[in-house]
Design a protein around this motif. Structure first.
Motif, PDB file in Angstrom:
ATOM      1  N   GLY A  65       0.786  -1.241   0.000  1.00 30.11           N
ATOM      2  CA  GLY A  65       0.000   0.000   0.000  1.00 30.11           C
ATOM      3  C   GLY A  65       0.812   1.282   0.000  1.00 30.11           C
ATOM      4  O   GLY A  65       0.259   2.379   0.083  1.00 30.11           O
ATOM      5  N   VAL A  66       2.134   1.160  -0.080  1.00 24.09           N
ATOM      6  CA  VAL A  66       3.009   2.342  -0.063  1.00 24.09           C
ATOM      7  C   VAL A  66       3.883   2.334  -1.321  1.00 24.09           C
ATOM      8  O   VAL A  66       4.433   1.289  -1.693  1.00 24.09           O
ATOM      9  N   VAL A  67       4.003   3.498  -1.958  1.00 24.17           N
ATOM     10  CA  VAL A  67       4.855   3.606  -3.143  1.00 24.17           C
ATOM     11  C   VAL A  67       6.311   3.361  -2.737  1.00 24.17           C
ATOM     12  O   VAL A  67       6.812   3.982  -1.794  1.00 24.17           O
ATOM     13  N   ASP A  68       6.956   2.457  -3.437  1.00 27.93           N
ATOM     14  CA  ASP A  68       8.384   2.197  -3.237  1.00 27.93           C
ATOM     15  C   ASP A  68       9.130   3.196  -4.133  1.00 27.93           C
ATOM     16  O   ASP A  68       9.151   3.066  -5.357  1.00 27.93           O
ATOM     17  N   ARG A  69       9.725   4.198  -3.497  1.00 20.37           N
ATOM     18  CA  ARG A  69      10.357   5.293  -4.245  1.00 20.37           C
ATOM     19  C   ARG A  69      11.492   4.812  -5.147  1.00 20.37           C
ATOM     20  O   ARG A  69      11.715   5.372  -6.219  1.00 20.37           O
ATOM     21  N   VAL A  70      12.207   3.778  -4.708  1.00 20.56           N
ATOM     22  CA  VAL A  70      13.330   3.257  -5.513  1.00 20.56           C
ATOM     23  C   VAL A  70      12.790   2.602  -6.781  1.00 20.56           C
ATOM     24  O   VAL A  70      13.273   2.872  -7.884  1.00 20.56           O
ATOM     25  N   LYS A  71      11.743   1.779  -6.617  1.00 17.11           N
ATOM     26  CA  LYS A  71      11.149   1.106  -7.784  1.00 17.11           C
ATOM     27  C   LYS A  71      10.519   2.132  -8.727  1.00 17.11           C
ATOM     28  O   LYS A  71      10.647   2.018  -9.948  1.00 17.11           O
ATOM     29  N   LEU A  72       9.839   3.114  -8.143  1.00 10.66           N
ATOM     30  CA  LEU A  72       9.203   4.145  -8.971  1.00 10.66           C
ATOM     31  C   LEU A  72      10.266   4.951  -9.712  1.00 10.66           C
ATOM     32  O   LEU A  72      10.140   5.217 -10.914  1.00 10.66           O
ATOM     33  N   GLY A  73      11.324   5.314  -8.991  1.00  7.41           N
ATOM     34  CA  GLY A  73      12.428   6.055  -9.596  1.00  7.41           C
ATOM     35  C   GLY A  73      13.027   5.320 -10.779  1.00  7.41           C
ATOM     36  O   GLY A  73      13.303   5.901 -11.829  1.00  7.41           O
ATOM     37  N   ALA A  74      13.208   4.002 -10.608  1.00  4.69           N
ATOM     38  CA  ALA A  74      13.775   3.179 -11.683  1.00  4.69           C
ATOM     39  C   ALA A  74      12.872   3.196 -12.919  1.00  4.69           C
ATOM     40  O   ALA A  74      13.358   3.098 -14.049  1.00  4.69           O
ATOM     41  N   ARG A  75      11.560   3.347 -12.697  1.00  5.23           N
ATOM     42  CA  ARG A  75      10.611   3.351 -13.813  1.00  5.23           C
ATOM     43  C   ARG A  75      10.526   4.707 -14.527  1.00  5.23           C
ATOM     44  O   ARG A  75      10.263   4.758 -15.728  1.00  5.23           O
ATOM     45  N   VAL A  76      10.679   5.808 -13.784  1.00  4.30           N
ATOM     46  CA  VAL A  76      10.414   7.126 -14.391  1.00  4.30           C
ATOM     47  C   VAL A  76      11.661   7.962 -14.691  1.00  4.30           C
ATOM     48  O   VAL A  76      11.615   8.796 -15.600  1.00  4.30           O
TER      49      VAL A  76
END
Length: 197
Positions: free
Chosen positions: A58-69
């Motif tokens: 339920g929480v955005v994983d900033r590392v995973k999101l960063g890797a995507r964007v």
């Protein structure tokens, strides 16, 4: 109520200056803190829908999101289209609350105020600045920061010189905490004086 926009490039001391306004009993809305809160709340399902696998428990994983964007302009634009309206709605609710409470001044801490066209949302702008060498030292002391990352961040930001030119008030944090605190107190006194006259 006077709405004061607080901004400044990376490493200029904006967060510290925002705390000084809060310590002087001026309400401060922090965009970064709001994003952090949204990442474990309203934004999480929207981000998961757009970028599957980036939300954990339920929480955005900033590392995973960063890797995507990061490095993907289209993905970054998609993320901003989700986040910016939510942050703006949160800020609008914050301003409405403090207006109703009769506050004389409220601060919107907006890191990319000029870059995102936020000038029209505020009455006055405070730009936090520091000499380039101090800025560089502060940013490179952050974990995981490199010269390349710093250069990429600065390339996306309106140059400090231009920000200062567009500002109503400038606070130089390179002069030390006491000087910055004195500048904050002066701005508050001036704005309260304008409001009273």
């Amino acid at each position: 109520m006077i709405v004061l926009g607080l901004t400044g490039s990376i490493g200029m001391g904006k967060s510290t200056t925002a705390k000084m306004f809060a310590e002087a009993c001026v309400p401060v809305h922090d965009s970064d803190e709001t994003v952090h809160r949204l990442y474990s709340g309203a934004a999480a399902p929207l981000i998961e829908a757009a970028f599957p696998g980036t939300v954990v428990d339920g929480v955005v994983d900033r590392v995973k999101l960063g890797a995507r964007v990061l490095g993907d302009a289209a993905a970054l634009k998609q993320l901003e289209a989700i986040i910016h309206p939510l942050v703006r709605a949160d800020a609008d609710a914050f301003l409405a609350r403090h207006r109703t409470a009769g506050e004389s001044i409220a601060v919107l801490d907006i890191p990319l105020l000029f870059e995102t066209g936020g000038r029209g949302r505020v009455d006055k702008v405070v730009v936090v600045t520091a000499p380039a060498e101090i800025q560089r030292q502060r940013v490179l002391a952050r974990p995981g920061m490199t010269e390349e990352k710093l250069a990429a961040i600065l390339a996306k930001q309106v140059p400090d010189e231009e920000k200062r030119r567009l500002a109503d008030f400038v606070i130089d944090t390179g002069q030390g905490l006491d000087a910055a605190r004195t500048a904050v107190a002066g701005i508050i006194a001036e704005l309260r004086g304008q409001r009273g006259s």
